[in-house]
Design a protein around this motif. Sequence first.
Motif, PDB file in Angstrom:
ATOM      1  N   PHE A  14       0.054  -0.371  -5.307  1.00 33.09           N
ATOM      2  CA  PHE A  14       0.503   1.000  -5.537  1.00 33.09           C
ATOM      3  C   PHE A  14       0.934   1.143  -6.992  1.00 33.09           C
ATOM      4  O   PHE A  14       1.712   0.332  -7.509  1.00 33.09           O
ATOM      5  CB  PHE A  14       1.686   1.311  -4.621  1.00 33.09           C
ATOM      6  CG  PHE A  14       2.216   2.702  -4.739  1.00 33.09           C
ATOM      7  CD1 PHE A  14       1.614   3.749  -4.072  1.00 33.09           C
ATOM      8  CD2 PHE A  14       3.341   2.953  -5.515  1.00 33.09           C
ATOM      9  CE1 PHE A  14       2.129   5.047  -4.172  1.00 33.09           C
ATOM     10  CE2 PHE A  14       3.851   4.230  -5.632  1.00 33.09           C
ATOM     11  CZ  PHE A  14       3.247   5.285  -4.947  1.00 33.09           C
ATOM     12  N   ILE A  50       5.956   4.416   1.162  1.00 33.24           N
ATOM     13  CA  ILE A  50       6.631   5.604   1.689  1.00 33.24           C
ATOM     14  C   ILE A  50       7.625   5.222   2.779  1.00 33.24           C
ATOM     15  O   ILE A  50       8.717   5.787   2.877  1.00 33.24           O
ATOM     16  CB  ILE A  50       5.591   6.616   2.207  1.00 33.24           C
ATOM     17  CG1 ILE A  50       4.775   7.169   1.018  1.00 33.24           C
ATOM     18  CG2 ILE A  50       6.267   7.754   2.950  1.00 33.24           C
ATOM     19  CD1 ILE A  50       3.609   8.019   1.427  1.00 33.24           C
ATOM     20  N   GLN A  51       7.268   4.238   3.595  1.00 32.08           N
ATOM     21  CA  GLN A  51       8.138   3.842   4.695  1.00 32.08           C
ATOM     22  C   GLN A  51       9.337   3.025   4.233  1.00 32.08           C
ATOM     23  O   GLN A  51      10.418   3.125   4.820  1.00 32.08           O
ATOM     24  CB  GLN A  51       7.337   3.041   5.729  1.00 32.08           C
ATOM     25  CG  GLN A  51       6.324   3.857   6.521  1.00 32.08           C
ATOM     26  CD  GLN A  51       5.521   3.000   7.481  1.00 32.08           C
ATOM     27  OE1 GLN A  51       5.423   1.788   7.315  1.00 32.08           O
ATOM     28  NE2 GLN A  51       4.931   3.653   8.491  1.00 32.08           N
ATOM     29  N   ASN A  52       9.157   2.234   3.179  1.00 32.34           N
ATOM     30  CA  ASN A  52      10.185   1.257   2.827  1.00 32.34           C
ATOM     31  C   ASN A  52      10.871   1.475   1.485  1.00 32.34           C
ATOM     32  O   ASN A  52      11.966   0.939   1.266  1.00 32.34           O
ATOM     33  CB  ASN A  52       9.569  -0.148   2.827  1.00 32.34           C
ATOM     34  CG  ASN A  52       9.066  -0.547   4.196  1.00 32.34           C
ATOM     35  OD1 ASN A  52       9.838  -0.798   5.102  1.00 32.34           O
ATOM     36  ND2 ASN A  52       7.738  -0.601   4.350  1.00 32.34           N
ATOM     37  N   TYR A  71       8.309   9.679  -6.166  1.00 37.07           N
ATOM     38  CA  TYR A  71       6.880   9.366  -6.135  1.00 37.07           C
ATOM     39  C   TYR A  71       6.229  10.236  -7.210  1.00 37.07           C
ATOM     40  O   TYR A  71       6.579  10.127  -8.374  1.00 37.07           O
ATOM     41  CB  TYR A  71       6.285   9.581  -4.740  1.00 37.07           C
ATOM     42  CG  TYR A  71       7.028   8.843  -3.662  1.00 37.07           C
ATOM     43  CD1 TYR A  71       7.024   7.458  -3.618  1.00 37.07           C
ATOM     44  CD2 TYR A  71       7.773   9.532  -2.701  1.00 37.07           C
ATOM     45  CE1 TYR A  71       7.724   6.760  -2.646  1.00 37.07           C
ATOM     46  CE2 TYR A  71       8.480   8.849  -1.737  1.00 37.07           C
ATOM     47  CZ  TYR A  71       8.459   7.466  -1.706  1.00 37.07           C
ATOM     48  OH  TYR A  71       9.171   6.787  -0.752  1.00 37.07           O
ATOM     49  N   SER A  87      -5.768  -0.890  -1.359  1.00 36.59           N
ATOM     50  CA  SER A  87      -4.847  -1.488  -0.412  1.00 36.59           C
ATOM     51  C   SER A  87      -3.983  -2.527  -1.119  1.00 36.59           C
ATOM     52  O   SER A  87      -4.473  -3.327  -1.904  1.00 36.59           O
ATOM     53  CB  SER A  87      -5.640  -2.140   0.729  1.00 36.59           C
ATOM     54  OG  SER A  87      -4.772  -2.807   1.616  1.00 36.59           O
ATOM     55  N   LYS A  88      -2.667  -2.468  -0.843  1.00 35.68           N
ATOM     56  CA  LYS A  88      -1.711  -3.442  -1.375  1.00 35.68           C
ATOM     57  C   LYS A  88      -1.592  -3.419  -2.899  1.00 35.68           C
ATOM     58  O   LYS A  88      -1.386  -4.438  -3.532  1.00 35.68           O
ATOM     59  CB  LYS A  88      -2.083  -4.863  -0.918  1.00 35.68           C
ATOM     60  CG  LYS A  88      -2.254  -5.016   0.589  1.00 35.68           C
ATOM     61  CD  LYS A  88      -0.979  -4.682   1.341  1.00 35.68           C
ATOM     62  CE  LYS A  88      -1.162  -4.893   2.845  1.00 35.68           C
ATOM     63  NZ  LYS A  88       0.050  -4.504   3.621  1.00 35.68           N
ATOM     64  N   GLY A 138       0.820  -1.196   0.000  1.00 39.86           N
ATOM     65  CA  GLY A 138       0.000   0.000   0.000  1.00 39.86           C
ATOM     66  C   GLY A 138       0.858   1.252   0.000  1.00 39.86           C
ATOM     67  O   GLY A 138       2.089   1.187   0.107  1.00 39.86           O
ATOM     68  N   ALA A 139       0.210   2.406  -0.101  1.00 34.84           N
ATOM     69  CA  ALA A 139       0.938   3.673  -0.188  1.00 34.84           C
ATOM     70  C   ALA A 139       1.796   3.922   1.047  1.00 34.84           C
ATOM     71  O   ALA A 139       2.939   4.376   0.938  1.00 34.84           O
ATOM     72  CB  ALA A 139      -0.046   4.811  -0.392  1.00 34.84           C
ATOM     73  N   LEU A 140       1.277   3.628   2.238  1.00 28.98           N
ATOM     74  CA  LEU A 140       2.041   3.849   3.459  1.00 28.98           C
ATOM     75  C   LEU A 140       3.268   2.946   3.518  1.00 28.98           C
ATOM     76  O   LEU A 140       4.361   3.380   3.913  1.00 28.98           O
ATOM     77  CB  LEU A 140       1.152   3.616   4.687  1.00 28.98           C
ATOM     78  CG  LEU A 140       1.799   3.906   6.047  1.00 28.98           C
ATOM     79  CD1 LEU A 140       2.268   5.359   6.115  1.00 28.98           C
ATOM     80  CD2 LEU A 140       0.819   3.613   7.184  1.00 28.98           C
ATOM     81  N   ASP A 141       3.101   1.685   3.107  1.00 29.68           N
ATOM     82  CA  ASP A 141       4.233   0.759   3.062  1.00 29.68           C
ATOM     83  C   ASP A 141       5.314   1.265   2.115  1.00 29.68           C
ATOM     84  O   ASP A 141       6.513   1.171   2.398  1.00 29.68           O
ATOM     85  CB  ASP A 141       3.773  -0.632   2.607  1.00 29.68           C
ATOM     86  CG  ASP A 141       2.832  -1.290   3.603  1.00 29.68           C
ATOM     87  OD1 ASP A 141       2.963  -0.993   4.802  1.00 29.68           O
ATOM     88  OD2 ASP A 141       1.982  -2.082   3.173  1.00 29.68           O
ATOM     89  N   THR A 148      -5.281   3.604  -5.439  1.00 33.86           N
ATOM     90  CA  THR A 148      -5.248   3.849  -3.998  1.00 33.86           C
ATOM     91  C   THR A 148      -5.745   2.624  -3.239  1.00 33.86           C
ATOM     92  O   THR A 148      -5.957   2.678  -2.035  1.00 33.86           O
ATOM     93  CB  THR A 148      -6.129   5.057  -3.640  1.00 33.86           C
ATOM     94  OG1 THR A 148      -7.462   4.828  -4.105  1.00 33.86           O
ATOM     95  CG2 THR A 148      -5.588   6.325  -4.269  1.00 33.86           C
TER      96      THR A 148
END
Length: 282
Positions: free
Chosen positions: A97, A56-58, A73, A94-95, A51-54, A92
Amino acid sequence: MEQRLISFITFGLCYLIDYGNSEYTVKASTVSEMVNRGDDYVAYCNIPGMGALDIIQNLKVQWLHNGQPITEYCEFCNPELTTKYSCRILSTQSKNFSLELTISDIQQEDAGTLECNVLQKIWEKRRLVRYDSVAKLPFSIQVREPIKTMVFRFDSSFLTQADSDTPYRVEVPPGNYSPSCSVNGSIPLADVTITMGDTQMPGTIVEKNTMKGTLFVANEAEFIANTRTKVKCTSAVPGLPDSTMERIFAIIVRSKWTMFMKNVYTQEHQKNIYQGRNVPKV
């Protein structure tokens, strides 16, 4: 980190690259790598399973055009780039991107390589210490170009003017002739055909490469005494509108090889020798 190319798939008008390792999979695609001037070039970069949060973090996801960073991005490296490029997040869900990059109003100077570059963020004690490459997926951007030159030979002594569409009148004795036609300068390589009257002449592509263009040589055909016919070379660039180029011989086959015709033929022969062409003796 070990990297390996999983597959390259071509289907319809879509080119898909699937690149992955033990942890991440990156897919990139474009509608077509070959475009016309003024068209838009659209490419996609997809990282399924995250997902988008994953992301950005990784991971860090970049677009590069001919080595120049365009986005991180969908944030542009320079505000001025927005006049040429646009970027948006397509999915957008989930899972799943996905990014879309568009290069607008393609011109010849835009030809080259577009890359989707994916880097993994390596953290130690909550501190970003480095980026490891996950995938760098290139796309070729090719801009179609028209034919630059065409040379149409009826035989070794007669050839059309390279810049004229007017039928070139030639008187020849009866016999077998093998016309040839060479074109160059186009992207991609042009298709070439030769017709005798309304009939396409079979033949062979003797040469077809990006440096020397395309040379088509027709099989020998008999030209009968006391006949007239037109022999035409037609060439066009696949996918490029209004790219057709033609050269035409208006052939008159005489029943007798008069001294006058012999002199004309010899003059053409001598002119070709003077211009450095390798032609047989008359």
